[in-house]
Scaffold this motif. Structure first.
Motif, short mmCIF file in Angstrom:
data_model
loop_
_atom_site.label_atom_id
_atom_site.label_comp_id
_atom_site.label_asym_id
_atom_site.label_seq_id
_atom_site.Cartn_x
_atom_site.Cartn_y
_atom_site.Cartn_z
N GLY A 25 -46.96 69.47 52.57
CA GLY A 25 -47.55 70.41 53.53
C GLY A 25 -48.85 70.98 53.03
O GLY A 25 -49.71 71.38 53.82
N GLU A 26 -49.03 71.01 51.68
CA GLU A 26 -50.24 71.66 51.17
C GLU A 26 -50.67 71.22 49.78
O GLU A 26 -51.81 71.45 49.42
CB GLU A 26 -50.07 73.18 51.19
N ARG A 48 -57.51 64.32 63.22
CA ARG A 48 -58.76 64.97 63.62
C ARG A 48 -59.95 64.03 63.61
O ARG A 48 -61.01 64.36 64.17
CB ARG A 48 -59.00 66.18 62.72
N LEU A 49 -59.81 62.88 62.97
CA LEU A 49 -60.89 61.89 63.07
C LEU A 49 -60.87 61.25 64.46
O LEU A 49 -61.92 60.99 65.06
CB LEU A 49 -60.72 60.82 61.99
N ALA A 96 -51.36 81.08 55.99
CA ALA A 96 -51.67 80.00 56.94
C ALA A 96 -50.95 80.18 58.27
O ALA A 96 -51.45 79.78 59.31
CB ALA A 96 -51.31 78.65 56.33
N LYS A 111 -59.08 70.04 68.56
CA LYS A 111 -58.96 69.76 67.12
C LYS A 111 -57.92 70.64 66.45
O LYS A 111 -57.31 70.25 65.46
CB LYS A 111 -60.31 69.95 66.43
N ASP A 112 -57.75 71.85 66.98
CA ASP A 112 -56.81 72.79 66.38
C ASP A 112 -55.41 72.66 66.96
O ASP A 112 -54.48 73.28 66.46
CB ASP A 112 -57.31 74.22 66.61
N LYS A 145 -58.34 73.30 56.83
CA LYS A 145 -58.84 72.46 57.92
C LYS A 145 -59.32 73.30 59.10
O LYS A 145 -60.19 72.88 59.85
CB LYS A 145 -57.73 71.52 58.39
N ASP A 146 -58.71 74.46 59.29
CA ASP A 146 -59.06 75.31 60.41
C ASP A 146 -60.19 76.28 60.08
O ASP A 146 -60.69 76.97 60.96
CB ASP A 146 -57.83 76.11 60.85
N ARG A 152 -63.59 67.63 58.75
CA ARG A 152 -62.15 67.60 58.55
C ARG A 152 -61.68 66.30 57.89
O ARG A 152 -60.55 66.23 57.42
CB ARG A 152 -61.44 67.84 59.87
N LEU A 153 -62.53 65.28 57.89
CA LEU A 153 -62.17 64.09 57.13
C LEU A 153 -62.31 64.36 55.63
O LEU A 153 -61.50 63.90 54.82
CB LEU A 153 -63.06 62.91 57.54
N GLY A 191 -52.69 62.71 52.96
CA GLY A 191 -53.76 61.73 53.14
C GLY A 191 -54.88 62.23 54.04
O GLY A 191 -54.94 63.40 54.40
N TYR A 192 -55.78 61.30 54.38
CA TYR A 192 -56.94 61.66 55.20
C TYR A 192 -56.48 62.10 56.59
O TYR A 192 -55.53 61.56 57.14
CB TYR A 192 -57.90 60.47 55.33
N ASP A 193 -57.20 63.04 57.16
CA ASP A 193 -56.82 63.61 58.44
C ASP A 193 -57.25 62.69 59.59
O ASP A 193 -58.25 62.94 60.26
CB ASP A 193 -57.44 65.00 58.58
N SER A 246 -53.61 75.67 51.70
CA SER A 246 -53.21 76.65 52.72
C SER A 246 -52.53 77.83 52.03
O SER A 246 -53.21 78.62 51.42
CB SER A 246 -52.38 76.02 53.82
N GLY A 247 -51.22 77.98 52.08
CA GLY A 247 -50.58 79.08 51.38
C GLY A 247 -50.01 80.13 52.30
O GLY A 247 -49.73 79.86 53.47
N GLY A 262 -59.32 67.84 52.39
CA GLY A 262 -58.06 67.17 52.08
C GLY A 262 -58.21 65.75 51.57
O GLY A 262 -57.22 65.06 51.34
N SER A 263 -59.44 65.28 51.37
CA SER A 263 -59.63 63.91 50.88
C SER A 263 -59.64 63.85 49.36
O SER A 263 -59.83 62.79 48.77
CB SER A 263 -60.89 63.29 51.48
N ASP A 297 -65.55 63.90 63.32
CA ASP A 297 -65.35 65.14 62.58
C ASP A 297 -65.30 64.87 61.08
O ASP A 297 -64.25 64.85 60.45
CB ASP A 297 -64.05 65.80 63.06
N LEU A 298 -66.49 64.68 60.51
CA LEU A 298 -66.56 64.39 59.07
C LEU A 298 -66.09 65.58 58.25
O LEU A 298 -65.56 65.42 57.15
CB LEU A 298 -67.99 64.01 58.67
N THR A 335 -58.26 69.74 48.36
CA THR A 335 -56.82 69.53 48.58
C THR A 335 -56.36 69.97 49.97
O THR A 335 -55.20 69.79 50.30
CB THR A 335 -55.97 70.29 47.54
N GLY A 336 -57.26 70.55 50.77
CA GLY A 336 -56.82 71.06 52.08
C GLY A 336 -55.81 72.17 51.90
O GLY A 336 -54.76 72.18 52.54
N LYS A 362 -48.07 71.60 59.62
CA LYS A 362 -49.25 71.36 58.79
C LYS A 362 -48.93 70.23 57.82
O LYS A 362 -47.77 69.93 57.57
CB LYS A 362 -49.68 72.63 58.07
N THR A 363 -49.97 69.62 57.29
CA THR A 363 -49.78 68.49 56.39
C THR A 363 -50.99 68.34 55.48
O THR A 363 -52.11 68.69 55.85
CB THR A 363 -49.57 67.19 57.19
N SER A 364 -50.73 67.84 54.27
CA SER A 364 -51.81 67.43 53.37
C SER A 364 -51.65 65.97 53.00
O SER A 364 -52.11 65.54 51.94
CB SER A 364 -51.80 68.28 52.10
#
Lengths: 467, 467
Positions: free
Chosen positions: B423-424, A202-203, B162, A169-170, B169-170, B202-203, A197-199, B158-159, B206-207, B199-200, B155-156, A193-195
């Motif tokens: 990215g974030e 990892r789903l 990261a 997953k990582d 997410k991690d 991580r779903l 939409g839905y991941d 980071s900064g 960021g949603s 993996d709910l 928002t998932g 890394k990305t934001s």
């Protein structure tokens, strides 16, 4: 358990889909019994359920076409890699077409400067690392078996290195996936890394082929560390060994591997791999980093081990000795099977918060002893994840019933400790009842996602969530 | 852009739901204009769209009850934390009820031995770290703003950290979530890793509040490092600075932060934070580890920087000086706004494979210059993630059009480099067109998940995926 449930078969659809695919793909589709048997679940004690045909696509387009054909006739599609999963993931309870992805085994791109690569799903872990070695790179996830990366994505594999490098997953950046209606999607860009939409990445990781078939994988890579060293030490009890592990993790030592073998596992390893390790609870460690950092880590670890009563602490920077130890660890599953020749092995898999690890491991050993099983416990204890191997005579109904009761008890114990019924093996067929016990109504949310993405339930049916 | 789209309003439903909630919750529900305005999108240039009411629940049960009431009348529910998101995430394009979660601000459990904690969503990043400090622990994700952890999950985020510690997410182990029908689910156990079903966790991360409302968060924690140090150095061009960053990452130096400020950003920082940094492209670094490891990292970095023509390399182990530098970095967004008083700022956010970073950053600066904007570029370059801040006069239609064209051009440039449009910062309202450009049909899969989990589209409608 052991016994798996058959599902209703769509005989006409299966015959039609196989007819169409045979016409189109010729010898790339096979229906011989022995090949079909090889593509059923062949590990541990679950009953094999072979598919009706096995097909060997060579491209994403072929996978998409195969899925479209199966979708047209509502026929199950079961993706297959090396078949090393442990909970019946590749069984075909409703029959259907097994899609063997091992012909799609190319490393497509290596982006050394970005520390990532793009590969096909049939590339194995060892092949990938052989390919990468010249560039000073490696892919760290190591579940033991030389699994295909596609399979490792599907089960969300982890293993010995996860304590340092995380799980699949990582380490998956992006996937190309064939959906249940035969469309081809890409879940993410190649950015680190990305934001956006839905991941979906990892789903899909860990979805066990039930939401889509992975046809291309972008993986995060690591530079081969400047230095690696190994260490081992023994303890008088698994409890004190676990205590030492907990302190190592809390102290923040960036250990690359930290594995526990109980005294019975050590004995099995000694016999199988011709070693003479002290037959006491054993911790095996590996350290990665700069020359200085590796020395520092080994010293810190040695101190913590000593404080917890460790015996015979030995560190080594010898590559050969290190490889011998880890090869023995990797062969451990096979070694345990030799303890009782002819027996079937159930490798259970639970994961608990590390503060509960000692208690959970000790209780497991005691229960196995009380049940008359050799109490073999081993695992990736830096993550709180351990396995016990139950060796049983499948022709002895009393033993089978005891083994079933033990597995059930252990899963419930882990759940009661705010842990999980599976840290890395996945749900497959074997763990479906525990998933509901662990996560309750969240399973309904999973089922809603499955129904939305695969309304006809053709993608690896009968796994993860009962239909 | 700048202009956001209004959606059809369900006037009768909104009136009915607010009536029922007012009756039940009294003063915990407010409809005053100024409070509603504060709960619209208030950052950067997107037009605010206030909700019809703001409600302040104090428990999961209340959130579930509020969602059930809104579901009954098909009324939008918009979760709200500190309101520091940048792409219109908290706007209410169809009106509805804003659920302000800042009253749910308790740290519920700290499991020091497991390196995790359980908190409510209204706990802010700084409050959590204050709470943890005595136990030698910290939560590393740091988006700059003192955001709520619930918002950071949504928002998932980071900064700056990261590059070493990963993103939300991690670092989220498990979530308690209220679904669109008002059920309460838990996505995972408290085990460090799991393969138990989809993996709910991580779903949901960021949603952006579109799949559920987060009411409890289990976070992974880190031990406060034994030693920390900072360093800075200047370069003659952003290109050579990016080159140095790429080498640091490839070399595997476990840098905790590595931030780029171009010459214009440095000038803004100097003016705002009363510093006298050389007004040239600047890299700011932070190193975490043991005393020895921090020294080793700083030395290695210094060598790489020098090889790339760095000027004025300065390392410091002084906590005060380190904090002053990072405080200035955190205030950078506010500093840039002072460069053109009265202007609105658009903080764009793209992320590219690090091998394309120098090219992307240089092209961005050139385009901004050509467009007549001050070319401010800054960001988390160790991840290939950077922002540019466009300062514009919203009353000048020509400038607004140029800014829109620039943002569009930059997003497409990043996508063409196999990077991402965010990215974030996330998609919100502002980045919806680019999500489709980046991921194509994968957006349909996201839409299918949204439709399955929120069939009436009441959870933060008009975000991520256009309805």
């Amino acid at each position: 358990m052991g016994q798996v449930t058959a599902m209703p078969r769509n005989e006409d659809g299966i015959a039609a889909a196989i007819g169409v695919l045979k016409q189109k793909y010729g010898d790339a589709l096979q229906t011989g019994q022995s090949l079909r048997d090889q593509h059923a679940h062949t590990t541990t004690w679950l009953t094999p359920q072979p598919p009706d045909a096995v097909i060997f696509p060579t491209s994403t387009e072929e996978v998409a076409d195969i899925v479209k054909t199966c979708a047209k006739y509502s026929v199950p599609v079961i993706p297959f890699g090396t078949g090393t999963s442990l909970e019946g993931h590749v069984n075909a309870p409703a029959g259907g077409v097994c899609v063997d992805l091992m012909q799609m085994n190319k490393v497509l791109e290596v982006h050394a400067e970005d520390l990532n690569c793009v590969i096909q799903p049939g590339v194995t872990r060892e092949d990938l690392n052989t390919h990468l070695r010249d560039q000073g790179l490696f892919f760290p996830i190591d579940p033991g078996a030389n699994a295909s990366l596609g399979g490792m994505v599907a089960t969300g594999a982890s293993g010995t290195n996860a304590v340092r490098y995380g799980t699949m997953k990582d380490n998956v950046i992006s996937l190309e996936v064939v959906t249940a209606d035969g469309r081809v999607i890409r879940t993410a860009s190649r950015a680190k890394k990305t934001s956006a939409g839905y991941d979906l990445t990892r789903l899909i990781v860990g979805s066990e082929g039930t939401l889509g078939i992975v046809t291309e994988i972008t993986l995060r890579l690591q530079g081969i560390p400047e230095a690696m060293s190994a260490a081992r030490c023994s303890f008088t009890s698994v409890g004190t060994a676990c205590e030492a592990v907990m302190q190592v993790i809390q102290y923040g030592i960036p250990v690359a591997r930290i594995e526990l073998l109980d005294e019975h596992s050590v004995a099995a390893v000694n016999a199988y791999s011709k070693l003479d390790l002290p037959e006491q609870p054993l911790l095996l460690m590996e350290f990665h980093g700069s020359e200085a950092s590796v020395v520092e880590q080994a010293e810190l670890f040695g101190q913590i081990a000593k404080d917890n009563g460790a015996i015979g602490y030995e560190a080594t920077a010898s590559t050969e000795e290190r490889n011998r130890l880890w090869k023995a660890r990797h062969d451990l599953y096979w070694a345990t099977l030799q303890v009782r020749p002819g027996a079937k092995g159930i490798s259970t898999d639970v994961c608990v918060p590390i503060s509960r690890l000692a208690e959970c491991v000790v209780a497991t050993q005691e229960r196995m002893k009380a049940d008359g099983f050799v109490p073999m416990v081993l695992g990736h204890v830096g993550d709180g994840n351990f396995h016990s191997v139950v060796l049983l005579d499948m022709d002895n109904p009393e033993e089978v019933a005891k083994a079933e009761a033990f597995v059930s008890w252990l899963n419930e114990l882990a759940i009661s400790m705010d842990g999980t019924c599976t840290g890395e093996h996945g749900i497959g067929q074997g763990k479906m009842p525990y998933l509901r016990k662990e996560l309750g109504d969240a399973v309904d949310v999973m089922a809603a996602i499955k129904a939305a993405l695969d309304p006809d339930n053709i993608l690896n049916p009968g796994k993860v969530i009962a239909s």
